[in-house]
Design an enzyme around this catalytic site. Structure first.
Site, PDB file in Angstrom:
ATOM      1  N   SER A   7       0.832  -1.201   0.000  1.00 25.11           N
ATOM      2  CA  SER A   7       0.000   0.000   0.000  1.00 25.11           C
ATOM      3  C   SER A   7       0.866   1.249   0.000  1.00 25.11           C
ATOM      4  O   SER A   7       1.633   1.484   0.936  1.00 25.11           O
ATOM      5  CB  SER A   7      -0.907   0.009   1.233  1.00 25.11           C
ATOM      6  OG  SER A   7      -1.556   1.264   1.351  1.00 25.11           O
ATOM      7  N   HIS A  32      -1.413  -1.332  -4.105  1.00 27.80           N
ATOM      8  CA  HIS A  32      -2.660  -0.920  -3.454  1.00 27.80           C
ATOM      9  C   HIS A  32      -2.648   0.584  -3.202  1.00 27.80           C
ATOM     10  O   HIS A  32      -1.665   1.129  -2.687  1.00 27.80           O
ATOM     11  CB  HIS A  32      -2.814  -1.668  -2.127  1.00 27.80           C
ATOM     12  CG  HIS A  32      -4.164  -1.529  -1.511  1.00 27.80           C
ATOM     13  ND1 HIS A  32      -5.257  -2.262  -1.933  1.00 27.80           N
ATOM     14  CD2 HIS A  32      -4.607  -0.753  -0.494  1.00 27.80           C
ATOM     15  CE1 HIS A  32      -6.307  -1.945  -1.198  1.00 27.80           C
ATOM     16  NE2 HIS A  32      -5.951  -1.020  -0.314  1.00 27.80           N
ATOM     17  N   ASP A  34      -4.801   3.566  -1.395  1.00 29.91           N
ATOM     18  CA  ASP A  34      -5.862   3.903  -0.448  1.00 29.91           C
ATOM     19  C   ASP A  34      -6.305   5.352  -0.617  1.00 29.91           C
ATOM     20  O   ASP A  34      -5.589   6.279  -0.236  1.00 29.91           O
ATOM     21  CB  ASP A  34      -5.380   3.686   0.990  1.00 29.91           C
ATOM     22  CG  ASP A  34      -5.290   2.216   1.345  1.00 29.91           C
ATOM     23  OD1 ASP A  34      -6.279   1.494   1.132  1.00 29.91           O
ATOM     24  OD2 ASP A  34      -4.233   1.784   1.842  1.00 29.91           O
ATOM     25  N   MET A  36      -8.738   8.271   0.466  1.00 30.85           N
ATOM     26  CA  MET A  36      -9.575   8.665   1.599  1.00 30.85           C
ATOM     27  C   MET A  36     -10.007  10.116   1.445  1.00 30.85           C
ATOM     28  O   MET A  36      -9.222  10.954   0.994  1.00 30.85           O
ATOM     29  CB  MET A  36      -8.802   8.500   2.911  1.00 30.85           C
ATOM     30  CG  MET A  36      -8.227   7.121   3.130  1.00 30.85           C
ATOM     31  SD  MET A  36      -7.338   7.012   4.704  1.00 30.85           S
ATOM     32  CE  MET A  36      -6.545   5.407   4.526  1.00 30.85           C
ATOM     33  N   HIS A  65      -8.574   1.458  -3.782  1.00 26.32           N
ATOM     34  CA  HIS A  65      -9.548   1.261  -2.702  1.00 26.32           C
ATOM     35  C   HIS A  65     -10.154   2.617  -2.348  1.00 26.32           C
ATOM     36  O   HIS A  65      -9.496   3.467  -1.751  1.00 26.32           O
ATOM     37  CB  HIS A  65      -8.808   0.640  -1.506  1.00 26.32           C
ATOM     38  CG  HIS A  65      -9.661   0.418  -0.302  1.00 26.32           C
ATOM     39  ND1 HIS A  65      -9.112   0.139   0.933  1.00 26.32           N
ATOM     40  CD2 HIS A  65     -11.009   0.423  -0.126  1.00 26.32           C
ATOM     41  CE1 HIS A  65     -10.083  -0.026   1.808  1.00 26.32           C
ATOM     42  NE2 HIS A  65     -11.242   0.152   1.195  1.00 26.32           N
ATOM     43  N   MET A  67     -12.140   4.750  -0.204  1.00 24.69           N
ATOM     44  CA  MET A  67     -12.756   4.966   1.108  1.00 24.69           C
ATOM     45  C   MET A  67     -13.351   6.364   1.111  1.00 24.69           C
ATOM     46  O   MET A  67     -12.889   7.264   1.814  1.00 24.69           O
ATOM     47  CB  MET A  67     -11.712   4.782   2.212  1.00 24.69           C
ATOM     48  CG  MET A  67     -11.308   3.345   2.407  1.00 24.69           C
ATOM     49  SD  MET A  67      -9.975   3.133   3.610  1.00 24.69           S
ATOM     50  CE  MET A  67      -8.577   3.245   2.501  1.00 24.69           C
ATOM     51  N   MET A 136     -11.655  -5.448   5.728  1.00 24.21           N
ATOM     52  CA  MET A 136     -10.830  -4.558   6.538  1.00 24.21           C
ATOM     53  C   MET A 136     -10.554  -5.221   7.888  1.00 24.21           C
ATOM     54  O   MET A 136     -11.482  -5.566   8.614  1.00 24.21           O
ATOM     55  CB  MET A 136     -11.529  -3.210   6.746  1.00 24.21           C
ATOM     56  CG  MET A 136     -11.683  -2.372   5.486  1.00 24.21           C
ATOM     57  SD  MET A 136     -10.110  -1.987   4.685  1.00 24.21           S
ATOM     58  CE  MET A 136      -9.252  -1.085   5.981  1.00 24.21           C
ATOM     59  N   PHE A 142      -6.375   5.131   8.818  1.00 24.81           N
ATOM     60  CA  PHE A 142      -4.965   5.375   9.106  1.00 24.81           C
ATOM     61  C   PHE A 142      -4.161   4.093   8.917  1.00 24.81           C
ATOM     62  O   PHE A 142      -4.656   2.991   9.161  1.00 24.81           O
ATOM     63  CB  PHE A 142      -4.779   5.860  10.553  1.00 24.81           C
ATOM     64  CG  PHE A 142      -5.448   7.169  10.843  1.00 24.81           C
ATOM     65  CD1 PHE A 142      -4.829   8.375  10.535  1.00 24.81           C
ATOM     66  CD2 PHE A 142      -6.709   7.199  11.412  1.00 24.81           C
ATOM     67  CE1 PHE A 142      -5.461   9.574  10.789  1.00 24.81           C
ATOM     68  CE2 PHE A 142      -7.343   8.396  11.678  1.00 24.81           C
ATOM     69  CZ  PHE A 142      -6.721   9.598  11.359  1.00 24.81           C
ATOM     70  N   GLY A 143      -2.904   4.257   8.517  1.00 27.39           N
ATOM     71  CA  GLY A 143      -2.004   3.124   8.425  1.00 27.39           C
ATOM     72  C   GLY A 143      -1.392   2.832   9.779  1.00 27.39           C
ATOM     73  O   GLY A 143      -1.480   3.622  10.716  1.00 27.39           O
ATOM     74  N   GLY A 144      -0.763   1.662   9.881  1.00 28.46           N
ATOM     75  CA  GLY A 144      -0.010   1.328  11.077  1.00 28.46           C
ATOM     76  C   GLY A 144      -0.814   0.813  12.245  1.00 28.46           C
ATOM     77  O   GLY A 144      -0.295   0.721  13.360  1.00 28.46           O
ATOM     78  N   ASP A 174      -6.872  -6.152   4.400  1.00 27.15           N
ATOM     79  CA  ASP A 174      -6.139  -4.901   4.539  1.00 27.15           C
ATOM     80  C   ASP A 174      -6.186  -4.446   5.989  1.00 27.15           C
ATOM     81  O   ASP A 174      -7.259  -4.221   6.545  1.00 27.15           O
ATOM     82  CB  ASP A 174      -6.783  -3.840   3.634  1.00 27.15           C
ATOM     83  CG  ASP A 174      -6.041  -2.511   3.654  1.00 27.15           C
ATOM     84  OD1 ASP A 174      -5.043  -2.386   4.378  1.00 27.15           O
ATOM     85  OD2 ASP A 174      -6.484  -1.593   2.943  1.00 27.15           O
ATOM     86  N   GLY A 175      -4.992  -4.310   6.596  1.00 32.00           N
ATOM     87  CA  GLY A 175      -4.912  -3.785   7.957  1.00 32.00           C
ATOM     88  C   GLY A 175      -4.101  -4.664   8.881  1.00 32.00           C
ATOM     89  O   GLY A 175      -4.477  -5.799   9.160  1.00 32.00           O
ATOM     90  N   GLY A 176      -2.945  -4.167   9.307  1.00 29.49           N
ATOM     91  CA  GLY A 176      -2.139  -4.900  10.271  1.00 29.49           C
ATOM     92  C   GLY A 176      -1.451  -6.133   9.708  1.00 29.49           C
ATOM     93  O   GLY A 176      -1.045  -7.018  10.468  1.00 29.49           O
ATOM     94  N   SER A 197       2.647  -0.309   6.257  1.00 30.94           N
ATOM     95  CA  SER A 197       3.711   0.042   7.196  1.00 30.94           C
ATOM     96  C   SER A 197       4.768  -1.041   7.316  1.00 30.94           C
ATOM     97  O   SER A 197       5.966  -0.739   7.428  1.00 30.94           O
ATOM     98  CB  SER A 197       3.115   0.321   8.584  1.00 30.94           C
ATOM     99  OG  SER A 197       2.227   1.419   8.541  1.00 30.94           O
TER     100      SER A 197
END
Length: 219
Positions: A7, A32, A34, A36, A65, A67, A136, A142-144, A174-176, A197
């Site tokens: 991402s 990817h 993102d 927003m 993506h 959002m 998700m 937010f990232g991270g 997507d996420g973590g 991240s």
């Protein structure tokens, strides 16, 4: 085979082209993006201009993506900028089938994303129409953020839903996503891994891509 989609939200935008080429050469499968709007999610990132710039820097498919609220208003612009896959949120689309149909008419693959608190039952009636289901595993914006463990159950259910309906969508998460979480996500049924991240904020971007690819390529 599982796919890795770094991402660019977590990348260094002052060296965007260089970092895109680096992850591509290291084995990334998709890129990817993102998007927003500061309304649907509490952050503001970028629009079609960055998608167009990324398109010039890579041969990888651009996995965009959205959002954003009212995504229908911007589908043409994101497609024309170079989006290969356009994913919208179920939560922002009053007429989701119409939105999915529009994306496909433009010539892109169509995806639907669900927030952590949105049940899979909300998209069960259109699973035959989508190319991608994005789950998700953090609250978007937010990232991270840390991976929400209950997402594993949702991924498993999404895989069962696909089999039950004889559907063909890919399951993206997507996420973590990191070397600590990727194996469990793979075993739950994920096909496409979005990592921000854990790649771009690492000490060695190329090595992080290679390591994640190795983890998701073994079962």
């Amino acid at each position: 085979m599982a796919l890795l989609a770094p991402s660019i939200l977590s990348s260094d935008f002052s060296n965007l082209a260089q970092q895109i080429r680096l992850v591509e050469m290291s084995g990334a499968d998709w890129l990817h993006c993102d998007v927003m709007d500061g309304h649907f999610v509490p952050n503001l990132t970028f629009g079609p201009i960055i998608i167009k710039a990324a398109k010039k820097s890579t041969k990888l498919p651009l996995d965009v993506h959205l959002m954003i609220e009212n995504p229908d208003k911007y589908l043409d612009a994101f497609y024309e900028a170079g989006s290969d896959i356009i994913t919208v949120h179920q939560e922002t689309c009053t007429h989701l089938h119409r939105t999915i149909s529009k994306i496909k008419e433009l010539g892109a693959k169509a995806g639907v994303s669900l927030n952590p608190s949105t049940p899979l039952s909300t998209i069960e009636d259109i699973v035959d129409e989508i190319d991608l289901l994005l789950i998700m595993s953090v609250n978007p914006g937010f990232g991270g953020q840390s991976f929400i463990k209950n997402s594993l159950n949702k991924i498993e259910t999404a895989a069962k839903l696909r089999t039950k309906n004889n559907a063909n969508y890919l399951i993206e998460v997507d996420g973590g996503i990191s070397k600590q979480t990727a194996k469990d996500v793979l075993n739950a049924g994920c096909d496409v891994f979005v990592a921000g991240s854990s790649i771009f904020k690492s000490d060695n971007i190329a090595a992080s891509v290679v390591e994640l690819k190795k983890i998701i390529s073994t079962n």
